[in-house]
Scaffold this active site. Structure first.
Site, mmCIF file in Angstrom:
data_model
loop_
_atom_site.group_PDB
_atom_site.id
_atom_site.type_symbol
_atom_site.label_atom_id
_atom_site.label_comp_id
_atom_site.label_asym_id
_atom_site.label_seq_id
_atom_site.Cartn_x
_atom_site.Cartn_y
_atom_site.Cartn_z
ATOM 1 N N ASP A 143 0.467 -1.218 -0.088
ATOM 2 C CA ASP A 143 0.106 -0.023 -0.388
ATOM 3 C C ASP A 143 1.014 1.612 -0.300
ATOM 4 O O ASP A 143 0.504 2.568 0.921
ATOM 5 C CB ASP A 143 -0.769 -0.361 1.382
ATOM 6 C CG ASP A 143 -1.841 -0.906 1.593
ATOM 7 O OD1 ASP A 143 -3.305 -0.730 0.942
ATOM 8 O OD2 ASP A 143 -1.352 -2.374 1.634
ATOM 9 N N ASP A 170 -1.486 -2.710 -3.687
ATOM 10 C CA ASP A 170 -1.792 -1.389 -4.521
ATOM 11 C C ASP A 170 -0.349 -0.290 -4.583
ATOM 12 O O ASP A 170 -0.322 0.376 -3.079
ATOM 13 C CB ASP A 170 -2.391 -1.521 -2.851
ATOM 14 C CG ASP A 170 -4.069 -1.318 -2.444
ATOM 15 O OD1 ASP A 170 -4.759 -2.381 -3.738
ATOM 16 O OD2 ASP A 170 -4.456 -1.765 -1.574
ATOM 17 N N TYR A 173 -1.967 3.628 -5.943
ATOM 18 C CA TYR A 173 -3.008 4.069 -5.719
ATOM 19 C C TYR A 173 -3.894 5.884 -6.993
ATOM 20 O O TYR A 173 -4.063 6.670 -7.011
ATOM 21 C CB TYR A 173 -2.821 5.148 -4.487
ATOM 22 C CG TYR A 173 -3.438 4.471 -3.422
ATOM 23 C CD1 TYR A 173 -4.115 4.257 -2.105
ATOM 24 C CD2 TYR A 173 -2.187 3.750 -3.496
ATOM 25 C CE1 TYR A 173 -4.934 3.208 -1.766
ATOM 26 C CE2 TYR A 173 -3.099 2.181 -1.535
ATOM 27 C CZ TYR A 173 -3.276 2.451 -1.105
ATOM 28 O OH TYR A 173 -3.787 1.527 -0.252
ATOM 29 N N ASN A 203 -6.912 -3.992 -5.028
ATOM 30 C CA ASN A 203 -8.269 -3.845 -4.992
ATOM 31 C C ASN A 203 -7.335 -2.344 -6.090
ATOM 32 O O ASN A 203 -8.345 -1.885 -6.870
ATOM 33 C CB ASN A 203 -8.953 -3.277 -4.372
ATOM 34 C CG ASN A 203 -8.416 -2.550 -2.880
ATOM 35 O OD1 ASN A 203 -7.334 -2.862 -2.420
ATOM 36 N ND2 ASN A 203 -8.744 -1.562 -2.439
ATOM 37 N N HIS A 297 -12.142 -3.533 6.177
ATOM 38 C CA HIS A 297 -11.074 -3.567 5.191
ATOM 39 C C HIS A 297 -10.889 -5.457 5.507
ATOM 40 O O HIS A 297 -10.508 -5.913 6.334
ATOM 41 C CB HIS A 297 -10.056 -3.134 5.397
ATOM 42 C CG HIS A 297 -10.705 -1.641 4.343
ATOM 43 N ND1 HIS A 297 -11.315 -0.650 4.720
ATOM 44 C CD2 HIS A 297 -9.309 -0.833 4.393
ATOM 45 C CE1 HIS A 297 -11.271 -0.165 4.424
ATOM 46 N NE2 HIS A 297 -10.218 0.475 4.419
ATOM 47 N N HIS A 307 8.802 -23.831 1.860
ATOM 48 C CA HIS A 307 8.418 -24.100 0.779
ATOM 49 C C HIS A 307 8.132 -23.313 -0.530
ATOM 50 O O HIS A 307 8.330 -23.460 -1.440
ATOM 51 C CB HIS A 307 7.054 -25.503 -0.090
ATOM 52 C CG HIS A 307 7.239 -26.480 1.194
ATOM 53 N ND1 HIS A 307 6.448 -26.056 2.501
ATOM 54 C CD2 HIS A 307 7.789 -27.733 1.464
ATOM 55 C CE1 HIS A 307 6.186 -27.676 2.975
ATOM 56 N NE2 HIS A 307 6.542 -28.141 2.396
ATOM 57 N N HIS A 342 -3.380 -4.260 2.725
ATOM 58 C CA HIS A 342 -4.528 -3.597 2.815
ATOM 59 C C HIS A 342 -5.246 -2.937 4.040
ATOM 60 O O HIS A 342 -5.408 -1.821 3.789
ATOM 61 C CB HIS A 342 -5.414 -5.093 1.990
ATOM 62 C CG HIS A 342 -6.525 -4.343 1.634
ATOM 63 N ND1 HIS A 342 -7.262 -3.790 0.358
ATOM 64 C CD2 HIS A 342 -7.671 -5.047 1.983
ATOM 65 C CE1 HIS A 342 -7.739 -3.294 0.443
ATOM 66 N NE2 HIS A 342 -8.377 -3.611 1.488
ATOM 67 N N VAL A 343 -4.626 -3.913 4.956
ATOM 68 C CA VAL A 343 -4.919 -2.637 6.430
ATOM 69 C C VAL A 343 -3.510 -2.112 5.961
ATOM 70 O O VAL A 343 -3.006 -2.119 6.792
ATOM 71 C CB VAL A 343 -5.685 -4.471 7.372
ATOM 72 C CG1 VAL A 343 -5.730 -3.222 8.517
ATOM 73 C CG2 VAL A 343 -6.691 -4.358 6.379
ATOM 74 N N HIS A 344 -4.241 -0.455 6.745
ATOM 75 C CA HIS A 344 -3.239 0.805 6.620
ATOM 76 C C HIS A 344 -2.784 0.522 8.359
ATOM 77 O O HIS A 344 -2.946 2.078 8.813
ATOM 78 C CB HIS A 344 -3.586 1.702 6.494
ATOM 79 C CG HIS A 344 -4.063 1.441 4.875
ATOM 80 N ND1 HIS A 344 -4.990 2.700 4.537
ATOM 81 C CD2 HIS A 344 -3.715 0.431 4.048
ATOM 82 C CE1 HIS A 344 -5.381 2.114 2.811
ATOM 83 N NE2 HIS A 344 -5.108 0.956 3.029
#
Length: 451
Positions: A143, A170, A173, A203, A297, A307, A342-344
């Site tokens: 992000d 992300d 932006y 996204n 979110h 592996h 994704h989660v900031h």
């Protein structure tokens, strides 16, 4: 033996903590000044791994007749090799991209510096290839965006001694405003032209317009990853190997049910590694649900396992629930560590599986705090869950040093104003030495062999 004991104690007795830190205020979006250059000069240069001992050089020119050639060598200004590549371009409503060049160079020596020039003119760049074997260090930041905090994060990453950058989605932006892809390319060029950047989509890369534009046109055109080299049919999921680590990047925006091409490709990729006996270290990133983060979110997760490295997102997608489909396969493969974007915010958990503490599960790390313009996600579950070890809503980056086939060191570095401050770290011992792998070996074999 002593090292293993110390690491085991750290994993067992580490107490939950929330950093006592007052965050500085948000920073505005960056506005990069336009640097007038000849239309044939390379812009937005970045590199990525492209098969054994090969590197893909990507750049953009305003001149559609500029050649897609890269001259390179081990001495400044002396190029004893040359390679020619391919080009693409795209239009997006009223925007037309420049000519996007992708040229693969090699074979290259491991752990070596090369000097190169794109298109036969313009400035000279230099790159460093990763080592052939352990230890190897990955810089991790999700992000990113294009803000003052992004610039701070990039400066801090530039100070650390890393070999490969992992960016779990992300990127720019841009969000439909295409010139932001250009400014992002210029922003990251100093780092991305010198060390390989291996990315996957989020996204903010979708950018589809129903009936007008398919998704990922900009992302796929600009950030070509080694999907063809790894037998994949899509740039949204692929694999590569570096320093003995097998890396698999999965895409949540491609079908992922048990009948999908992506699921079949993953099983085949893992089966080949299983049969070859390359039971090394790996990271898998997946997108998870609110029960992990306590937020509305979905989050990115990366599993550090025995592996190879795998980066992906698990979300509800057309054709089924990716988390429901993939997580049993990942657990059977004895995942060790999970990174999440994704989660900031930043958060590190104990070993967990299916929402519960599990000694054979993965350590989860949320790291979607690269510097995006949407700001930080500051609300955590209160009180702090039993599975949560450390959490803090601040921008920063992570460093993962894989020391050998059984041990790795993870550290998270907060952006304390403009100084990187190591605020969390942990030694991680692979499940290979715990008995969990042997316990689940038959389960993994059955899963991989089942059509």
């Amino acid at each position: 033996m002593g090292l293993k004991l110390i690491i085991t104690v750290l994993l067992v007795v580490s107490v939950t903590a929330t950093a006592d830190y007052i965050r500085p205020p948000p920073r505005k979006a960056l506005h990069l000044s336009w640097d007038s250059k000849p239309s044939s000069y390379p812009q937005q240069v970045h590199i990525s791994l492209a098969g054994d001992k090969h590197m893909r050089i990507t750049w953009v020119t305003d001149d559609n007749s500029a050649p897609s050639v890269v001259e390179y060598g081990t001495l400044p200004g002396r190029y004893d090799s040359i390679a020619e590549g391919e080009t693409t371009s795209y239009s997006y409503l009223f925007y037309s991209s420049g000519k996007i060049h992708h040229t693969v160079i090699g074979p290259l020596e491991h752990n070596s510096v090369y000097f190169y020039r794109c298109g036969g003119q313009g400035p000279e760049f230099q790159l460093k290839t990763p080592p052939a074997q352990f230890p190897i260090t990955f810089a991790v930041a999700g992000d990113l965006g294009q803000t003052g905090w992004t610039k701070s994060t990039l400066n801090h990453i530039d100070q650390c001694k890393y070999d490969v950058q992992l960016l779990p989605g992300d990127l720019s932006y841009a969000d439909y405003i295409q010139h932001r892809w250009d400014t992002f390319g210029r922003l990251v060029e100093p780092l991305a032209s010198a060390k390989p950047w291996m990315v996957t989509q989020g996204n903010h890369e979708v950018e589809n317009i129903p009936l007008l534009k398919d998704g990922f046109v900009s992302y796929n055109s600009r950030w070509k990853m080694p999907f063809e080299e790894s037998g994949s049919s899509s740039n949204l999921y692929y694999s590569f190997e570096v320093a003995g680590v097998h890396v698999i990047m999965l895409g949540s925006y491609a079908d992922s049910d048990v009948y999908s091409e992506q699921y079949r490709w993953l099983k085949v990729s893992w089966l080949l590694q299983f049969l070859k006996g390359l039971m090394l270290l790996s990271v898998i990133c997946r997108k998870i649900y609110q029960r992990w983060t306590g937020k509305g979110h979905l989050g990115w997760l990366c599993y550090f396992m025995s592996h190879g490295i795998i980066v992906m997102r698990l979300i509800k997608v057309k054709g089924g629930d990716m988390m429901e489909t993939m997580e049993p396969l990942l657990y059977a493969a004895s995942v060790d560590l999970v990174f999440a974007g994704h989660v900031h915010a930043y958060e590190r958990s104990k070993r967990v599986y299916n929402g519960r503490v599990d000694p054979c599960g993965a350590v989860h790390i949320t790291i979607g705090d690269g510097g995006n313009r949407e700001g930080l996600a500051s609300k955590y579950i209160d009180p702090q869950p039993q599975w949560s070890e450390f959490r803090e809503a601040s921008f920063g980056h992570g460093e993962l040093k894989i020391v050998n086939s059984t041990h790795a060191f993870w550290s998270w570095h907060r952006n304390d104003d403009d100084e990187p401050v190591k605020s969390d770290d942990i030694w991680i011992t692979s499940l290979v030495s715990s008995g969990c792998v042997d316990q689940k070996r038959n389960e993994l074999s059955h899963t991989l062999m089942t059509p």
